[in-house]
Design an enzyme around this catalytic site. Structure first.
Site, PDB file in Angstrom:
ATOM      1  N   SER A 201       3.383   6.799  -2.463  1.00  0.00           N
ATOM      2  CA  SER A 201       2.080   6.172  -2.416  1.00  0.00           C
ATOM      3  C   SER A 201       1.847   6.204  -0.720  1.00  0.00           C
ATOM      4  O   SER A 201       2.616   5.934   0.189  1.00  0.00           O
ATOM      5  CB  SER A 201       1.933   4.834  -3.181  1.00  0.00           C
ATOM      6  OG  SER A 201       0.599   4.347  -2.894  1.00  0.00           O
TER       7      SER A 201
ATOM      8  N   LYS B 280       4.308   4.318 -10.458  1.00  0.00           N
ATOM      9  CA  LYS B 280       3.377   4.642  -9.456  1.00  0.00           C
ATOM     10  C   LYS B 280       2.261   4.558 -10.331  1.00  0.00           C
ATOM     11  O   LYS B 280       1.157   4.390  -9.656  1.00  0.00           O
ATOM     12  CB  LYS B 280       3.851   5.851  -8.872  1.00  0.00           C
ATOM     13  CG  LYS B 280       2.649   6.711  -8.308  1.00  0.00           C
ATOM     14  CD  LYS B 280       2.458   6.064  -6.833  1.00  0.00           C
ATOM     15  CE  LYS B 280       1.290   6.571  -6.105  1.00  0.00           C
ATOM     16  NZ  LYS B 280       0.253   7.475  -6.402  1.00  0.00           N
TER      17      LYS B 280
ATOM     18  N   HIS C 156       0.856   1.424 -10.490  1.00  0.00           N
ATOM     19  CA  HIS C 156       0.195   0.973  -9.222  1.00  0.00           C
ATOM     20  C   HIS C 156      -1.172   1.788  -8.899  1.00  0.00           C
ATOM     21  O   HIS C 156      -1.865   1.145  -8.424  1.00  0.00           O
ATOM     22  CB  HIS C 156       1.151   1.583  -7.963  1.00  0.00           C
ATOM     23  CG  HIS C 156       0.566   1.816  -6.743  1.00  0.00           C
ATOM     24  ND1 HIS C 156      -0.301   2.780  -6.302  1.00  0.00           N
ATOM     25  CD2 HIS C 156       0.824   1.212  -5.520  1.00  0.00           C
ATOM     26  CE1 HIS C 156      -0.637   2.551  -5.021  1.00  0.00           C
ATOM     27  NE2 HIS C 156      -0.024   1.671  -4.516  1.00  0.00           N
ATOM     28  N   ASN C 157      -1.387   2.770  -9.524  1.00  0.00           N
ATOM     29  CA  ASN C 157      -2.664   3.353  -9.261  1.00  0.00           C
ATOM     30  C   ASN C 157      -3.711   2.657 -10.231  1.00  0.00           C
ATOM     31  O   ASN C 157      -4.942   2.635  -9.953  1.00  0.00           O
ATOM     32  CB  ASN C 157      -2.569   4.878  -9.723  1.00  0.00           C
ATOM     33  CG  ASN C 157      -2.145   5.907  -8.542  1.00  0.00           C
ATOM     34  OD1 ASN C 157      -1.426   5.286  -7.774  1.00  0.00           O
ATOM     35  ND2 ASN C 157      -2.496   6.880  -8.138  1.00  0.00           N
TER      36      ASN C 157
ATOM     37  N   GLU D 246      -4.535  -0.117  -8.360  1.00  0.00           N
ATOM     38  CA  GLU D 246      -5.183   0.361  -7.184  1.00  0.00           C
ATOM     39  C   GLU D 246      -6.870   0.366  -7.690  1.00  0.00           C
ATOM     40  O   GLU D 246      -7.718  -0.104  -6.961  1.00  0.00           O
ATOM     41  CB  GLU D 246      -4.827   1.692  -6.707  1.00  0.00           C
ATOM     42  CG  GLU D 246      -5.644   2.212  -5.727  1.00  0.00           C
ATOM     43  CD  GLU D 246      -4.886   3.841  -5.477  1.00  0.00           C
ATOM     44  OE1 GLU D 246      -3.831   3.702  -5.125  1.00  0.00           O
ATOM     45  OE2 GLU D 246      -5.509   4.736  -5.414  1.00  0.00           O
TER      46      GLU D 246
HETATM   47  C1  6PG Z   1      -1.659   6.681  -3.541  1.00  0.00           C
HETATM   48  C2  6PG Z   1      -2.989   7.123  -4.205  1.00  0.00           C
HETATM   49  C3  6PG Z   1      -2.896   8.275  -4.224  1.00  0.00           C
HETATM   50  C4  6PG Z   1      -4.410   8.810  -4.540  1.00  0.00           C
HETATM   51  C5  6PG Z   1      -4.866   8.781  -5.962  1.00  0.00           C
HETATM   52  C6  6PG Z   1      -6.081   8.551  -6.268  1.00  0.00           C
HETATM   53  O1  6PG Z   1      -1.011   5.458  -3.974  1.00  0.00           O
HETATM   54  O2  6PG Z   1      -1.346   7.127  -2.346  1.00  0.00           O
HETATM   55  O3  6PG Z   1      -3.004   5.995  -5.254  1.00  0.00           O
HETATM   56  O4  6PG Z   1      -2.084   8.516  -5.334  1.00  0.00           O
HETATM   57  O5  6PG Z   1      -5.050   8.313  -3.658  1.00  0.00           O
HETATM   58  O6  6PG Z   1      -4.452   9.966  -6.632  1.00  0.00           O
HETATM   59  O7  6PG Z   1      -6.742   8.896  -6.936  1.00  0.00           O
HETATM   60  P1  6PG Z   1      -8.177   9.053  -7.761  1.00  0.00           P
HETATM   61  O8  6PG Z   1      -8.871  10.254  -7.022  1.00  0.00           O
HETATM   62  O9  6PG Z   1      -8.066   9.078  -9.049  1.00  0.00           O
HETATM   63  O10 6PG Z   1      -8.968   7.730  -7.106  1.00  0.00           O
END
Ligand code: 6PG
Length: 499
Positions: free
Chosen positions: A137, A202, A205-206, A209
């Site tokens: 990430s 992860k 995490h996303n 996010e």
């Molecule tokens: C990270 C991000 C990375 C990426 C995602 C976002 O932790 O570095 O999460 O993995 O930015 O793939 O994806 P989306 O296109 O779904 O927002």
């Protein structure tokens, strides 16, 4: 592992030298590891070679075939894949096997793979190679100067990889704050456990996010629509908030974005960007996972829906014409009070999103028997990753204090924070509804909180409905839960029978 640049062999091979592969390679070189690289795209290979030469650290060996790549490594070989998620992972591994990969060699998938695919791959390649995974990430800058790494697979493989991953990962100081690249500190490279767990962590995490971003966007929308503040002024508010309990990378970049002018029109850039959100799928995976295991993550899932809804722009344009919202005008006599309420609402909703993510990790960890360590996970997210925030130290402290914590909201520190800020959160949600400003994330978080603190939900009535039309039975509050009852609703007189 020796990391002397004069060693003849490469320490690690990188397959896939796109944005992430190239950045990880340069980071490894920065840390004096020798890297062999391969990419079917020759431009990627030569771009990495050129940048590696300018670095003048470690040594980079561009390879024209997988055989050449494998021959450049000492046994057991360590090969990292930086390629898109999906079947291509298997295709590349199969090619590596044909090119001489041996059972003791380690292949690390550093892509955003679905965690269940990772588990299946480990099983598929048992005896043929050591399949390991590391979710990365932090985007391009993170990969280049210090990502957060979530590694999983056999402990033996981890011992071989750990020195490299610890070297390239983002670091924090003794206060848990990020340190600049190439400085000493505690590495954000977390070994999460058995195969698949790193990609799962992860994925969550996303999911978090997605929620974190959505909640910030809702606050921006409210400030914009209700108080009619210009983006740069909202940027200043976020800059201010970044100095307090909301301090995080996402708040920091939001402030920066909101102060950016468009290069062509000199309008605020944000006003020139089409309001249709993209997504690559990891938020959806988190939502699906939570539904499948029965662990609610409403704020994360609403954030996925919010992106989908945003992308229905043409339908929203029709709606704007034919759906007449009856709203109450905003009372703007005390804007600072509104801004302070939004601050507290954002904090509380953010906490709920994290509580949901950690709950999902707890449920899945128990299901998979992974024994995820939430202190390590929270600590590993303090730097390098997209959701890095000082708040994560509080989460680590909460799990340190109570390792079997049922839900983050129950930790003394957070319960106290929400108690103090809750009224602002409620006012924000009710005002947003009265003014017709959508807040799917912040309001779903409040509903989550209110469901979590509600001793009796109306699921008693729901159970009766299910029994009425489908004889699905119910449990009674005055009998053991395992005893099931059914009412013969169609009969007169109605009787209750034990099933
Ligand atoms: C990270 C991000 C990375 C990426 C995602 C976002 O932790 O570095 O999460 O993995 O930015 O793939 O994806 P989306 O296109 O779904 O927002």
């Amino acid at each position: 592992m020796s990391n002397s640049p004069s060693s003849n062999h490469s320490h690690i091979a990188m397959i896939g030298l796109g944005v992430m592969g190239k950045s990880l390679t340069l980071n490894l070189l920065d840390n004096q590891f020798n890297v062999a690289g391969f990419d079917i795209n020759e431009q990627h290979l030569s771009a990495t070679s050129q940048e590696a030469q300018q670095l003048n650290k470690g040594s980079f060996l561009p390879c024209n075939s997988l055989t050449e790549l494998l021959n450049s490594l000492k046994s057991p070989r360590v090969v990292a894949l930086s390629i898109p998620a999906g079947n291509i992972v298997e295709q590349v591994i199969d090619d590596l096997l044909k090119s001489g990969l041996e059972p003791q060699d380690i292949v690390i998938d550093t892509g955003n793979s679905l965690w269940t695919d990772t588990i299946a791959r480990e099983a598929k390649y048992q005896g043929k190679l050591q399949f390991f995974s590391t979710a990365v990430s932090g985007g391009e800058q993170g990969a280049r100067f210090g990502p957060a790494l979530m590694a999983s697979g056999s402990e033996k493989a981890w011992q071989s990889i750990k020195p490299m991953w610890n070297a390239i990962a983002a670091k924090v100081d003794s206060n848990g704050l990020p340190v600049p690249p190439l400085h000493d500190g505690e590495p954000c490279a977390t070994y999460t456990g058995p195969s698949g767990s790193g990609h799962f962590v992860k994925m969550v995490h996303n999911g978090i996010e997605y929620a974190d971003m959505q909640l910030i966007c809702e606050v921006y929308h409210y400030l914009r629509s209700a108080l009619q503040l210009p983006p740069s002024q909202i940027g200043d508010i976020f800059t201010q908030w970044n100095k307090g309990i909301l301090n995080s990378y996402l708040i920091e970049i939001t402030a920066d974005i909101l102060k950016q002018q468009d290069f062509l029109t000199e309008h605020p850039l944000v006003d020139m960007i089409l309001d249709k959100a993209g997504q690559k799928g990891t938020g959806t995976w988190t939502a699906i996972n939570s539904l499948e295991i029965g662990c609610p993550t409403p704020t994360i899932t609403q954030s996925v829906y919010a992106r989908s809804l945003s992308s229905l722009k043409s339908r929203r344009l029709i709606g704007a014409q034919c759906l007449k919202a009856k709203v109450q005008p905003v009372d703007k006599t005390n804007p600072s009070a509104i801004i302070n309420e939004l601050h507290d609402a954002l904090y509380c909703a953010k906490l709920c999103a994290y509580a949901q993510g950690f709950d999902l990790m707890k449920a899945t960890s128990e299901q998979q028997n992974w024994q995820l360590n939430f202190v390590d996970i929270a600590k590993g997210w303090r730097a390098g990753c997209i959701i890095r925030a000082t708040f994560l130290q509080d989460i680590a402290n909460a799990y340190q204090q109570t390792p079997k914590l049922d839900n983050l909201l129950f930790a003394d520190h957070f319960a106290h924070q929400v108690e103090n800020r809750q009224l602002s959160w409620r006012k924000t949600v009710s005002n947003s509804s009265l003014h017709g400003i959508p807040m799917p994330g912040i309001s779903s978080a409040l509903n989550y909180f209110d469901s979590m603190n509600c001793e009796t939900l109306p699921a008693n009535l729901l159970q009766a409905q299910r029994d009425f039309f489908g004889s699905h039975t119910y449990s009674r509050i005055d009998q053991p839960e395992s005893n099931k009852y059914h009412v013969e609703w169609g009969k007169s007189p109605r009787i209750e029978v034990k099933r």
